[in-house]
Motif scaffolding. Structure first.
Motif, PDB file in Angstrom:
ATOM      1  N   GLU A  11       6.570  -7.777  -5.142  1.00  0.00           N
ATOM      2  CA  GLU A  11       5.178  -7.361  -4.997  1.00  0.00           C
ATOM      3  C   GLU A  11       4.946  -6.743  -3.613  1.00  0.00           C
ATOM      4  OE1 GLU A  11       0.767  -9.420  -4.712  1.00  0.00           O
ATOM      5  OE2 GLU A  11       2.317 -10.404  -5.912  1.00  0.00           O
ATOM      6  N   ARG A  12       5.500  -7.373  -2.588  1.00  0.00           N
ATOM      7  CA  ARG A  12       5.316  -6.835  -1.234  1.00  0.00           C
ATOM      8  C   ARG A  12       5.985  -5.471  -1.089  1.00  0.00           C
ATOM      9  NH1 ARG A  12       8.156  -6.586   3.735  1.00  0.00           N
ATOM     10  NH2 ARG A  12       6.686  -6.430   5.489  1.00  0.00           N
ATOM     11  N   ALA A  17       3.896  -2.911  -2.787  1.00  0.00           N
ATOM     12  CA  ALA A  17       2.658  -2.658  -2.051  1.00  0.00           C
ATOM     13  C   ALA A  17       2.910  -1.803  -0.813  1.00  0.00           C
ATOM     14  CB  ALA A  17       2.012  -3.981  -1.652  1.00  0.00           C
ATOM     15  N   GLU A  26      -0.348  -0.168   0.434  1.00  0.00           N
ATOM     16  CA  GLU A  26      -1.399  -1.182   0.255  1.00  0.00           C
ATOM     17  C   GLU A  26      -1.055  -2.338   1.199  1.00  0.00           C
ATOM     18  OE1 GLU A  26      -1.291  -2.138  -3.886  1.00  0.00           O
ATOM     19  OE2 GLU A  26      -1.996  -0.153  -4.527  1.00  0.00           O
ATOM     20  N   ALA A  81      -2.697  -4.530   3.064  1.00  0.00           N
ATOM     21  CA  ALA A  81      -3.325  -5.846   2.978  1.00  0.00           C
ATOM     22  C   ALA A  81      -2.641  -6.691   1.894  1.00  0.00           C
ATOM     23  CB  ALA A  81      -4.820  -5.697   2.671  1.00  0.00           C
ATOM     24  N   ARG A  82      -2.345  -6.043   0.765  1.00  0.00           N
ATOM     25  CA  ARG A  82      -1.666  -6.766  -0.307  1.00  0.00           C
ATOM     26  C   ARG A  82      -0.239  -7.139   0.111  1.00  0.00           C
ATOM     27  NH1 ARG A  82      -1.589  -4.777  -6.637  1.00  0.00           N
ATOM     28  NH2 ARG A  82      -0.525  -6.622  -7.466  1.00  0.00           N
ATOM     29  N   ALA A  83       0.430  -6.240   0.831  1.00  0.00           N
ATOM     30  CA  ALA A  83       1.777  -6.539   1.312  1.00  0.00           C
ATOM     31  C   ALA A  83       1.755  -7.717   2.279  1.00  0.00           C
ATOM     32  CB  ALA A  83       2.372  -5.298   1.987  1.00  0.00           C
ATOM     33  N   ASP A  84       0.763  -7.755   3.164  1.00  0.00           N
ATOM     34  CA  ASP A  84       0.661  -8.862   4.122  1.00  0.00           C
ATOM     35  C   ASP A  84       0.384 -10.183   3.410  1.00  0.00           C
ATOM     36  OD1 ASP A  84       1.125  -7.104   6.167  1.00  0.00           O
ATOM     37  OD2 ASP A  84      -0.985  -6.907   6.759  1.00  0.00           O
ATOM     38  N   ALA A  85      -0.430 -10.132   2.353  1.00  0.00           N
ATOM     39  CA  ALA A  85      -0.732 -11.357   1.610  1.00  0.00           C
ATOM     40  C   ALA A  85       0.522 -11.902   0.931  1.00  0.00           C
ATOM     41  CB  ALA A  85      -1.824 -11.082   0.569  1.00  0.00           C
ATOM     42  N   ALA A  86       1.353 -11.010   0.378  1.00  0.00           N
ATOM     43  CA  ALA A  86       2.591 -11.446  -0.260  1.00  0.00           C
ATOM     44  C   ALA A  86       3.552 -12.018   0.778  1.00  0.00           C
ATOM     45  CB  ALA A  86       3.237 -10.280  -1.003  1.00  0.00           C
TER      46      ALA A  86
END
Length: 469
Positions: A429-430, A433, A438, A440-445
């Motif tokens: 997923e990261r 992203a 993307e 923010a999504r990469a950082d969340a993963a």
């Protein structure tokens, strides 16, 4: 969405679609070890086949609730404990530890439940009481027997001709041949057995027969009717035949919908067995210079319904096959070329289609591994041509990781050197992203991975990971 798995059903004699009662969950019972002696490689053929089955079910989108029993009281265990001057726990504790060590070495996933017989005596007594109330039993010389004439379906699983069975004839031993089919013992009352092998019961102090153990434990954890029962072919009779009789006899319901049995492992054209003395344990084979991964590959790579001859030449061939796959995976991490997936995408799609079709066709593991090696060959060719980009290499590696979720040995290193399915999903997923910017999504993963103990490092050659120390 689940995929169809067609599996040979010993009861019907046909390959049938597995149809769980409460999809997508499959409730599975596998006969486990009798812990009077360390399990040998022949025993593990059945255990590895069942492990591949449960992994395939998950690969196909099913949930799995598996029970594998541990028989820690029976005729042989009592005899060996007495010879050793100890009791049940004294004999079996070390054997159980050894079994769990060998499970880990061969990368068997631990079933959801591993109940011990001695911890479920009340459930066995309760089932015998139900059988008594329904008129299926009689007492003789202090023991309780199942009267097989009260169960007209007796013999269906083993294709047994019951016409010649002498009415009222009994058998007390746990294992016997078809020609000796008799009323079998549910509860043994033997005055010459030690106190530590006896329990109080309404029908007298004694201990359970071997067959009642599996019926009581399977129904406790999986319900009175469940989806799939697995074991070695030597268990069809008398063990599984007797399980059916006493389970359905006690409940009035269908016991198991689908029966799977695994062929024996042969050595010098004879069944590997402790009684013949022609066996090797997992540590025996490792001491001779072979890896547990090669043992697993050899056992998993043969179709479960075909005889498999064990030999050290076969282990060397397994080692070479694994080295081809591992070598490719290592080289994939070194690819730096930019661009899209290119020809790697269709190659992976073709391999996945062949892989899934093989497994769905009665767990055809040789054909599934042929799909793996077909992908390895194609990817090596693309590498040699310089036609594999970093994105294409990542796609191939992800495909091999998905296949490894079934076989368990296709990636180099041990389990600690691999991402779990949850971790791999977050990693993918990261990466996706980041490619889409993307962030923010990469950082969340990335944060989710760090919470699981996985640290990422972005390098010019790609993203690497390591576990927190």
């Amino acid at each position: 969405m689940t995929k169809e798995l067609r599996l040979y059903n010993t009861l019907s004699g046909e390959v049938e679609a597995l149809a769980p009662l409460a999809p997508p969950e499959v409730r599975l019972y596998a006969c486990g070890p009798t812990v009077y002696h360390r399990a040998h490689v022949g025993n593990f053929r059945s255990f590895v086949a069942t492990d591949v089955l449960r992994r395939t079910l998950r690969h196909f989108g099913y949930g799995v609730r598996e029970v594998m029993n541990v028989t820690d009281v029976d005729d042989r265990i009592i005899q060996k404990a007495r010879e050793a001057g100890t009791d049940l726990e004294g004999l079996t504790a070390g054997v159980i530890r050894a079994f769990e060590e060998d499970m880990a070495a061969l990368r068997l996933e631990r079933p959801e439940h591993m109940p011990r017989a001695t911890e479920h005596i009340p459930e066995m007594i309760a089932l015998i009481e139900r059988l008594r109330a329904r008129g299926h039993t009689y007492d003789a010389e202090g023991s309780v027997y199942f009267r097989i004439s009260t169960f007209p379906e007796y013999g269906r699983l083993a294709r047994l001709d019951v016409a010649g069975i002498q009415s009222g004839a009994r058998v007390d031993t746990d294992k016997y041949e078809k020609e000796n089919a008799r009323d079998f013992v549910l509860w043994k009352r033997k005055s010459d057995e030690p106190e530590w092998a006896q329990w109080d019961a309404p029908f007298g102090k004694g201990r359970p027969g071997w067959h009642i153990e599996c019926s009581a434990m399977s129904m406790k954890y999986l319900g009175e009717t469940f989806d799939l029962h697995a074991g070695g072919e030597d268990l069809v009779f008398p063990h599984h035949e007797n399980e059916i009789a006493q389970s359905t006899g006690g409940t009035g319901k269908l016991f198991v919908r689908h029966w799977m049995h695994v062929k024996h492992l042969l050595i010098d054209n004879e069944t590997m067995s402790k009684s013949k003395g022609n066996f090797f344990t997992v540590p025996d084979v490792v001491e001779k210079g072979h890896s547990p991964e090669a043992i697993r590959y050899l056992l998993a790579g043969s179709h479960y319904r075909k005889p498999l001859s064990f030999g050290f030449e076969g282990l060397l061939q397994a080692k070479a096959a694994l080295e081809r796959v591992h070598g490719l995976v290592a080289r994939l991490g070194e690819v730096t070329g930019e661009g899209g997936e290119g020809p790697a995408g269709p190659a992976c799609a073709d391999a996945r289609g062949a892989f899934d079709a093989a497994l769905g066709d009665d767990l055809n593991t040789p054909e599934a591994l042929a799909a793996v090696h077909g992908l390895v060959g194609r990817a090596n060719a693309l590498l040699a041509e310089g036609a594999l980009s970093r994105a294409g290499a990542a796609r191939v590696e992800a495909e091999i990781q998905a296949m490894d979720a079934v076989f368990g040995v296709l990636l180099p290193g041990g389990p600690e050197d691999r991402l779990t399915p949850e971790e791999q999903s977050l990693f993918d997923e990261r990466q996706g992203a980041r490619r889409r910017r993307e962030f923010a999504r990469a950082d969340a993963a990335r944060a989710a991975l760090e919470a699981l103990g996985v640290v990422l490092e972005d390098t010019p050659k790609g993203t690497r990971w390591r576990r927190k120390r």
